[in-house]
Design a protein around this motif. Sequence first.
Motif, mmCIF file in Angstrom:
data_model
loop_
_atom_site.group_PDB
_atom_site.id
_atom_site.type_symbol
_atom_site.label_atom_id
_atom_site.label_comp_id
_atom_site.label_asym_id
_atom_site.label_seq_id
_atom_site.Cartn_x
_atom_site.Cartn_y
_atom_site.Cartn_z
ATOM 1 N N GLY A 185 0.834 -1.194 0.000
ATOM 2 C CA GLY A 185 0.000 0.000 0.000
ATOM 3 C C GLY A 185 0.867 1.241 0.000
ATOM 4 N N LEU A 186 0.696 2.080 1.017
ATOM 5 C CA LEU A 186 1.495 3.303 1.127
ATOM 6 C C LEU A 186 2.783 3.105 1.915
ATOM 7 C CD1 LEU A 186 -1.274 6.000 1.690
ATOM 8 C CD2 LEU A 186 0.080 5.591 -0.375
ATOM 9 N N LEU A 187 3.143 1.867 2.197
ATOM 10 C CA LEU A 187 4.365 1.568 2.937
ATOM 11 C C LEU A 187 5.390 0.897 2.032
ATOM 12 C CD1 LEU A 187 2.827 -0.007 6.170
ATOM 13 C CD2 LEU A 187 3.741 2.317 5.910
ATOM 14 N N VAL A 188 6.648 1.293 2.191
ATOM 15 C CA VAL A 188 7.749 0.557 1.592
ATOM 16 C C VAL A 188 8.395 -0.187 2.750
ATOM 17 C CG1 VAL A 188 9.956 0.696 0.392
ATOM 18 C CG2 VAL A 188 8.073 2.225 -0.268
ATOM 19 N N CYS A 189 8.452 -1.508 2.622
ATOM 20 C CA CYS A 189 8.892 -2.353 3.729
ATOM 21 C C CYS A 189 10.164 -3.108 3.373
ATOM 22 C CB CYS A 189 7.799 -3.354 4.094
ATOM 23 S SG CYS A 189 6.253 -2.568 4.597
ATOM 24 N N CYS A 190 10.946 -3.353 4.386
ATOM 25 C CA CYS A 190 12.175 -4.113 4.256
ATOM 26 C C CYS A 190 12.141 -5.218 5.309
ATOM 27 C CB CYS A 190 13.376 -3.195 4.477
ATOM 28 S SG CYS A 190 14.965 -3.992 4.207
ATOM 29 N N ARG A 191 12.457 -6.428 4.892
ATOM 30 C CA ARG A 191 12.499 -7.574 5.804
ATOM 31 C C ARG A 191 13.890 -8.179 5.749
ATOM 32 N NH1 ARG A 191 8.092 -11.761 4.573
ATOM 33 N NH2 ARG A 191 6.866 -10.061 5.430
ATOM 34 N N VAL A 192 14.524 -8.278 6.912
ATOM 35 C CA VAL A 192 15.851 -8.881 7.012
ATOM 36 C C VAL A 192 15.726 -10.112 7.889
ATOM 37 C CG1 VAL A 192 18.236 -8.569 7.789
ATOM 38 C CG2 VAL A 192 17.019 -6.660 6.711
ATOM 39 N N SER A 193 16.172 -11.241 7.367
ATOM 40 C CA SER A 193 16.129 -12.481 8.144
ATOM 41 C C SER A 193 17.544 -13.037 8.258
ATOM 42 C CB SER A 193 15.200 -13.504 7.485
ATOM 43 O OG SER A 193 15.594 -13.752 6.152
#
Length: 159
Positions: free
Chosen positions: A89-97
């Motif tokens: 949506g209106l979020l830019v997300c980053c996922r680090v595992s």
Amino acid sequence: MGPTTEGSPGGGPGRPGGPGPDLPADCCLETGFRSADLPRLRVLIGSYAARLGLAGHRRDALLVSANEVADNAIRHAGGGGRLALYRDGLLVCCRVSDSGPGFDASVIPDRAPALGSATGWGLWTVRQLTDSLEIGRGDGGRPRGAVVTFCVRLTRPAR
């Protein structure tokens, strides 16, 4: 924007067939990283964040946060991890595992660490710069590792 995958920051092969099974379909970057990859990883994140609509201070907030979390994975969780960047949506997300021992949000101080403190600054900074921060446990065949997801809200264009 359709899914695209990117190989390792050094140019190695990406994951065939699009994003991993637990990533959103609109994942535009998914890559592994190690210490030597950090400079190239920052360039990739900056470029992809701009493609997703982040600019200026919002893009910088995502970039600094991604660097801090990736650096934590390198230092505390076996020397590397995986990073995914996507829009929700209106979020830019980053996922680090990573595959380290894991941790939970209780390790993040509520207040800025003491000026002389060698630890605690990274995740505290991420909490200050982003609009959301979630910390979960790794999954799969073994309950190891951490999954850190943080998001920065897009600013709506002025009309």
